[in-house]
Scaffold this motif. Structure first.
Motif, PDB file in Angstrom:
ATOM      1  N   GLU A 180     -29.492  -6.321  15.172  1.00 21.67           N
ATOM      2  CA  GLU A 180     -30.735  -5.990  14.482  1.00 21.67           C
ATOM      3  C   GLU A 180     -31.855  -6.930  14.924  1.00 21.67           C
ATOM      4  OE1 GLU A 180     -29.737  -6.220  10.378  1.00 21.67           O
ATOM      5  OE2 GLU A 180     -28.866  -4.204  10.293  1.00 21.67           O
ATOM      6  N   GLN A 208     -40.067  -4.295  31.162  1.00 24.77           N
ATOM      7  CA  GLN A 208     -38.931  -3.945  30.316  1.00 24.77           C
ATOM      8  C   GLN A 208     -38.413  -5.223  29.646  1.00 24.77           C
ATOM      9  OE1 GLN A 208     -38.738  -2.685  33.819  1.00 24.77           O
ATOM     10  NE2 GLN A 208     -40.042  -1.110  32.895  1.00 24.77           N
ATOM     11  N   THR A 209     -38.207  -5.125  28.335  1.00 24.93           N
ATOM     12  CA  THR A 209     -37.742  -6.268  27.555  1.00 24.93           C
ATOM     13  C   THR A 209     -36.361  -5.980  26.993  1.00 24.93           C
ATOM     14  OG1 THR A 209     -40.028  -6.732  26.907  1.00 24.93           O
ATOM     15  CG2 THR A 209     -38.296  -7.822  25.651  1.00 24.93           C
ATOM     16  N   GLU A 244     -33.050  -5.882  18.400  1.00 23.04           N
ATOM     17  CA  GLU A 244     -33.887  -4.677  18.338  1.00 23.04           C
ATOM     18  C   GLU A 244     -35.282  -5.019  17.838  1.00 23.04           C
ATOM     19  OE1 GLU A 244     -31.901  -1.816  15.941  1.00 23.04           O
ATOM     20  OE2 GLU A 244     -30.253  -1.490  17.363  1.00 23.04           O
ATOM     21  N   ARG A 245     -35.355  -5.921  16.868  1.00 27.90           N
ATOM     22  CA  ARG A 245     -36.655  -6.320  16.340  1.00 27.90           C
ATOM     23  C   ARG A 245     -37.465  -7.072  17.392  1.00 27.90           C
ATOM     24  NH1 ARG A 245     -38.042 -10.900  14.724  1.00 27.90           N
ATOM     25  NH2 ARG A 245     -35.901 -11.651  14.395  1.00 27.90           N
ATOM     26  N   LYS A 285     -50.068  -4.665  24.455  1.00 32.95           N
ATOM     27  CA  LYS A 285     -50.827  -3.426  24.302  1.00 32.95           C
ATOM     28  C   LYS A 285     -52.222  -3.502  24.907  1.00 32.95           C
ATOM     29  CE  LYS A 285     -50.575  -1.410  20.264  1.00 32.95           C
ATOM     30  NZ  LYS A 285     -50.559  -1.243  18.784  1.00 32.95           N
ATOM     31  N   LYS A 326     -43.151  -4.980  22.428  1.00 28.27           N
ATOM     32  CA  LYS A 326     -43.901  -3.784  22.819  1.00 28.27           C
ATOM     33  C   LYS A 326     -45.140  -3.576  21.959  1.00 28.27           C
ATOM     34  CE  LYS A 326     -39.819  -1.295  24.517  1.00 28.27           C
ATOM     35  NZ  LYS A 326     -38.936  -0.113  24.313  1.00 28.27           N
ATOM     36  N   LYS A 327     -45.037  -3.931  20.674  1.00 30.27           N
ATOM     37  CA  LYS A 327     -46.139  -3.711  19.744  1.00 30.27           C
ATOM     38  C   LYS A 327     -47.142  -4.857  19.702  1.00 30.27           C
ATOM     39  CE  LYS A 327     -43.336  -0.860  16.598  1.00 30.27           C
ATOM     40  NZ  LYS A 327     -42.761  -0.771  15.235  1.00 30.27           N
ATOM     41  N   SER A 328     -46.853  -5.941  20.411  1.00 32.09           N
ATOM     42  CA  SER A 328     -47.729  -7.105  20.358  1.00 32.09           C
ATOM     43  C   SER A 328     -49.096  -6.800  20.968  1.00 32.09           C
ATOM     44  CB  SER A 328     -47.091  -8.284  21.095  1.00 32.09           C
ATOM     45  OG  SER A 328     -47.021  -8.024  22.489  1.00 32.09           O
ATOM     46  N   GLU A 336     -37.278  -6.760  20.714  1.00 34.59           N
ATOM     47  CA  GLU A 336     -37.733  -5.798  21.713  1.00 34.59           C
ATOM     48  C   GLU A 336     -38.895  -4.959  21.196  1.00 34.59           C
ATOM     49  OE1 GLU A 336     -34.244  -3.635  22.745  1.00 34.59           O
ATOM     50  OE2 GLU A 336     -33.220  -5.360  23.638  1.00 34.59           O
ATOM     51  N   SER A 337     -38.792  -4.538  19.929  1.00 32.18           N
ATOM     52  CA  SER A 337     -39.846  -3.724  19.329  1.00 32.18           C
ATOM     53  C   SER A 337     -41.129  -4.529  19.136  1.00 32.18           C
ATOM     54  CB  SER A 337     -39.372  -3.173  17.979  1.00 32.18           C
ATOM     55  OG  SER A 337     -40.402  -2.465  17.328  1.00 32.18           O
ATOM     56  N   SER A 338     -40.996  -5.773  18.689  1.00 35.77           N
ATOM     57  CA  SER A 338     -42.161  -6.625  18.457  1.00 35.77           C
ATOM     58  C   SER A 338     -42.906  -6.924  19.751  1.00 35.77           C
ATOM     59  CB  SER A 338     -41.731  -7.935  17.788  1.00 35.77           C
ATOM     60  OG  SER A 338     -41.178  -7.696  16.514  1.00 35.77           O
TER      61      SER A 338
END
Length: 272
Positions: A43, A68-69, A46-47, A59, A53-55, A49-51
């Protein structure tokens, strides 16, 4: 006379065969033992990797790159291509500042890198520096390079913004001179707070680190940077009070920074 013993030894059934447990009982237990331990780590990965991309950094500044992370137990590997060496460092610093990240293995490759100190190389450096400072408009400022001399054109929101653009461009390592031909907007522009101003702390930290490493006046300083809710904490050593004040000034003008707490120590002279 032969004597034949016809007695047989009594053997307990429990000794003759191993006891077997029903399959439907053993399988769930084994599954729990195998899956429960790495669940939390998965978990977290996953957080992370998601963080990333959303940083804000990924962006905006890195949106044109192919990154790719992949995270495994907090060890993050970055792969793909970026347009400039500074993007490679910016991506690493952003990910390294995310909660749960232990180390970053940066395998990013710079595609078609321009020769160091060339006009193309310097152009990217100046544009990146202007983009991170919120007092100047990176999109509204046209940058031209000719043998290391920068010419700035476009429209500045104020005289102060024009002067800052000159200062920031001049302090980029490798720049020989700056000609600022920007005009001043007839109507003063006020800063508009939008959702874009709500920037994650990892991006804030990475931007401040990038700014301090990009300016020739601060690039050699040993500085530590951390952020919490937009408040930047700076540590390390400065050679003078003026140098410490410059670090504060540069950090405050970064997108997403609300305040700067500068705890840098000023080095004292060995002589009395």
């Amino acid at each position: 006379m032969k004597h034949t013993n016809n007695t047989t030894e009594n053997v307990s059934p429990s000794m003759s065969k191993p006891r077997r447990f029903p399959l439907f009982l053993t399988m769930p237990v084994a599954a729990l033992l195998l899956t429960f331990a790495p669940l939390h780590a998965s978990e977290t990965d996953e957080r992370i990797e998601s963080s990333a991309k959303k940083s804000f950094v990924f962006k905006t500044y890195l949106s044109g790159d192919s990154i790719q992370t992949a995270s495994k137990d907090g060890v993050v590997t970055l792969t793909g291509t970026v347009a400039d060496p500074s993007h490679k460092r910016l991506a690493q610093d952003t990910v390294a500042s995310l909660p749960g990240v232990k180390t970053v293995n940066n395998q990013l490759v710079v595609k078609e890198a321009s020769p160091e100190r060339s006009d193309t190389w310097l152009y990217v450096k100046v544009k990146n520096t202007l983009a991170i400072h919120r007092s100047v408009s990176a999109t509204g400022t046209k940058v031209e390079l000719n043998e290391g001399v920068v010419t700035l054109k476009g429209e500045a929101s104020s005289v102060a913004a024009k002067d800052l653009a000159t200062e920031y461009a001049r302090d980029v390592e490798g720049i020989k001179g700056v000609k600022n031909e920007m005009t001043i907007a007839a109507t003063p522009q006020t800063e508009v707070k939008t959702l874009a101003e709500i920037i994650d702390d990892a991006s804030v930290t990475a931007q401040v680190q990038f700014v301090l490493l990009s300016h020739r006046s601060t690039m050699l300083l040993q500085v530590t940077v951390s952020s919490s809710d937009g408040v930047v904490n700076v540590g390390g050593k400065a050679n003078s009070a003026a140098e410490k004040d410059l670090v504060t000034k540069l950090a405050k003008d970064v997108h997403g920074v609300k305040n700067v707490v500068n705890n840098m120590l000023i080095a004292t002279s060995a002589s009395n």
